[in-house]
Design a protein around this motif. Structure first.
Motif, PDB file in Angstrom:
ATOM      1  N   GLU A  55     -19.259   2.926  -7.014  1.00 19.86           N
ATOM      2  CA  GLU A  55     -18.152   3.737  -7.507  1.00 19.86           C
ATOM      3  C   GLU A  55     -18.632   4.801  -8.497  1.00 19.86           C
ATOM      4  OE1 GLU A  55     -14.328   1.933  -8.475  1.00 19.86           O
ATOM      5  OE2 GLU A  55     -15.156   0.026  -7.796  1.00 19.86           O
ATOM      6  N   ASP A  56     -19.671   4.487  -9.251  1.00 23.69           N
ATOM      7  CA  ASP A  56     -20.210   5.435 -10.223  1.00 23.69           C
ATOM      8  C   ASP A  56     -21.044   6.478  -9.482  1.00 23.69           C
ATOM      9  OD1 ASP A  56     -21.516   6.792 -12.252  1.00 23.69           O
ATOM     10  OD2 ASP A  56     -21.821   5.006 -13.470  1.00 23.69           O
ATOM     11  N   GLU A  57     -20.601   7.725  -9.499  1.00 23.13           N
ATOM     12  CA  GLU A  57     -21.288   8.777  -8.752  1.00 23.13           C
ATOM     13  C   GLU A  57     -22.668   9.089  -9.296  1.00 23.13           C
ATOM     14  OE1 GLU A  57     -18.688  12.106  -8.507  1.00 23.13           O
ATOM     15  OE2 GLU A  57     -17.222  11.056  -7.254  1.00 23.13           O
ATOM     16  N   LYS A  58     -22.966   8.614 -10.505  1.00 21.71           N
ATOM     17  CA  LYS A  58     -24.302   8.849 -11.069  1.00 21.71           C
ATOM     18  C   LYS A  58     -25.384   8.139 -10.266  1.00 21.71           C
ATOM     19  CE  LYS A  58     -23.401   7.634 -15.378  1.00 21.71           C
ATOM     20  NZ  LYS A  58     -21.937   7.452 -15.403  1.00 21.71           N
ATOM     21  N   TYR A  59     -24.981   7.200  -9.384  1.00 19.88           N
ATOM     22  CA  TYR A  59     -25.954   6.534  -8.523  1.00 19.88           C
ATOM     23  C   TYR A  59     -26.230   7.348  -7.267  1.00 19.88           C
ATOM     24  CZ  TYR A  59     -25.807   2.358 -11.422  1.00 19.88           C
ATOM     25  OH  TYR A  59     -25.920   1.486 -12.479  1.00 19.88           O
ATOM     26  N   GLY A  60     -25.664   8.564  -7.207  1.00 22.28           N
ATOM     27  CA  GLY A  60     -25.993   9.478  -6.123  1.00 22.28           C
ATOM     28  C   GLY A  60     -25.310   9.186  -4.806  1.00 22.28           C
TER      29      GLY A  60
END
Length: 278
Positions: A55-60
């Motif tokens: 869900e966290d877009e920082k994981y690409g």
């Protein structure tokens, strides 16, 4: 202990991911519209290969395969399972509590870790009918030794019978009784820092205690593997707070902060964490 498979071909995790994405703010929904549609389609098409993203877009937006019954069958078809292990697995499947047995892909990983380490001295906490311990014993050299700790005499009888059938009884030292007491006796016997590998698949509420004892027994560079760290997915569900789930959740958190080991949580079976003692 390996986790059970979903009753249908649609991955529950994929459907939940679709639901989460569809309920995000507008910008996020637009950004993920194509992905959402694909997820929904996957939930209705059994032959598709579903995937999930963090869900966290920082994981690409990394796409990760979500294991379906069909894909898991494919994985199992690519496991090199010795015939004696197959026989034990099939016999255990007819027994009460058979879900406690590790899966063939887990056993294969354990055996490979033992081989990579060049391990000669191993410990298993929680034997059940011996599938994982037999896999480890088969991977050990003739001079190798495995200390198997199990409190249930009935399941231990099955394990010992298969040690005999496989010709590895001389490699296995059976400790019948409470595992914590057996581990303490090894420490008191001066065997600290002399083991190469340990596997834990026993009382979940005792994981922290087992881990502390095994850290004393395993050498620097040695490996401790713990099963059921994902606990059927319950550890990630804030609505589930039974004693076992809380215990595993707390253990996982403590392990994250433990500088005495390097760790890798692997989503195989019901989740396994591989720890290397520093």
């Amino acid at each position: 202990m390996a986790t059970g498979l979903a009753m249908n071909r649609c991955s529950i995790s994929v459907c939940r991911t679709a639901d989460v994405l569809l309920n995000r703010p507008t910008v996020s929904v637009v950004r993920n519209l194509k992905f959402n549609r694909r997820l929904i389609g996957i939930c209705s098409i059994a032959s598709a290969a579903p995937f999930v993203v963090a869900e966290d877009e920082k994981y690409g937006n990394k796409q990760v395969i979500s294991l379906t019954p069909r894909l898991y069958d494919y994985i199992l078809s690519n496991v090199r399972e010795p015939e004696i292990l197959k026989q034990l697995r099939e016999e255990t499947a007819k027994m009460r509590g058979s879900q406690m047995q590790v899966s063939p892909d887990q056993a294969q990983l354990l055996a490979m870790l033992v081989q990579i380490l060049g391990a000669e001295r191993c410990i298993e906490v929680g034997v059940y009918t011996g599938y994982s311990s037999l896999a480890v014993a088969l991977a050990l050299p003739e001079s190798g030794r495995l200390v198997s700790c199990e409190r249930d005499s009935n399941s231990l009888e099955v394990a010992q019978r298969y040690y005999e059938l496989a010709g590895v009884s001389h490699k296995v030292i059976v400790k019948h009784g409470l595992a914590a007491e057996s581990l303490k006796s090894l420490i008191e016997n001066g065997e600290g820092s002399s083991y190469d590998f340990a596997f834990v698949d026993a009382d979940k509420r005792m994981y922290q205690d087992y881990f502390e004892l095994l850290l004393q027994l395993v050498r620097v560079g040695g490996v401790i593997v713990l099963d059921n760290v994902l606990w059927h997915g319950r550890v990630a569900d804030p609505m589930v707070n039974d004693a076992k789930t809380i215990s595993i959740r707390n253990f996982n958190k403590n392990l994250m902060d433990d500088e005495r080991v390097s760790i890798s949580m692997v989503p195989i079976g019901d989740g396994m964490t591989i720890c290397r003692k520093r």
